[in-house]
Enzyme design. Sequence first.
Site, PDB file in Angstrom:
ATOM      1  N   ASP A 195       0.557   4.326   1.725  1.00 30.45           N
ATOM      2  CA  ASP A 195       0.103   5.172   0.623  1.00 30.45           C
ATOM      3  C   ASP A 195       1.180   6.178   0.238  1.00 30.45           C
ATOM      4  O   ASP A 195       1.705   6.905   1.072  1.00 30.45           O
ATOM      5  CB  ASP A 195      -1.182   5.908   1.013  1.00 30.45           C
ATOM      6  N   ASP A 248       5.341   3.755   5.826  1.00 32.49           N
ATOM      7  CA  ASP A 248       3.975   4.104   5.426  1.00 32.49           C
ATOM      8  C   ASP A 248       3.614   3.327   4.165  1.00 32.49           C
ATOM      9  O   ASP A 248       4.490   2.863   3.431  1.00 32.49           O
ATOM     10  CB  ASP A 248       3.909   5.616   5.184  1.00 32.49           C
TER      11      ASP A 248
END
Length: 173
Positions: free
Chosen positions: A8, A6
Site C-alpha cells: 500500500d 511494502d
Amino acid sequence: MTLFVDMDEVLADTYGAHLELYKEKYGVELNLADCHGKEAWESVPKEHREQVMGHAWQVGFFRNLKLIEGSQEVMAELNKKHEVYIASAAMQFPNSLKEKSDWLDEFFPFIPWQQRILCGHKFVLKGDILIDDRSYNLESFDGRSILFTSPHNVNTNGFERANSWNEIADKLL
C-alpha cells in the site's frame, strides 16, 4: 540482497483510492497538495472522517487499487537481480488478505506466493532493504530503510527517501 517491498502506497495507490471514493460519495474532489502531511481521513471534514476510515473495510477496496507508476517494470528488474519479497500488513482488514493476493496475482505474477509475506507487524522482517511508506515500519528494520513518498509522509524526515520507482531503480539496479 534480500529486499522487502511494502504494497500500500508503494505498489498500490491506496491514498488515491480513498480520494476517489470520497469524490464518488460527496462529489468533492480533494486537491492532493492540500492533503500533504495528512492521512486521507484527516483531509476531509470531521463529519466525513469515519466514512473515509471505513473504506479499507469495504469488499473490493484492496482488489481494485491502481498501480503506482513504474512499480511493475522496476519490480520485474529488481526480482531478476535480488531476492524480492512483498511484505504487506494484510491482517488488519478482513478482506485484504485475499484481495491483496489476487491483486498481486494480476499485477505482479512474477512474484510468486512464496515471495509474499502478508503479515501484521513488520519488525519480524530480517533482510537487507525495506521499502515502505510508513516510518514506524522502517524504524524497527535492521537493514537499509527507504521511505517511499506518499502524501501522508511528505513531512517525515530521518530516512533515505525515494519519490518514485525511477528513483528506486537508480538506487538499487
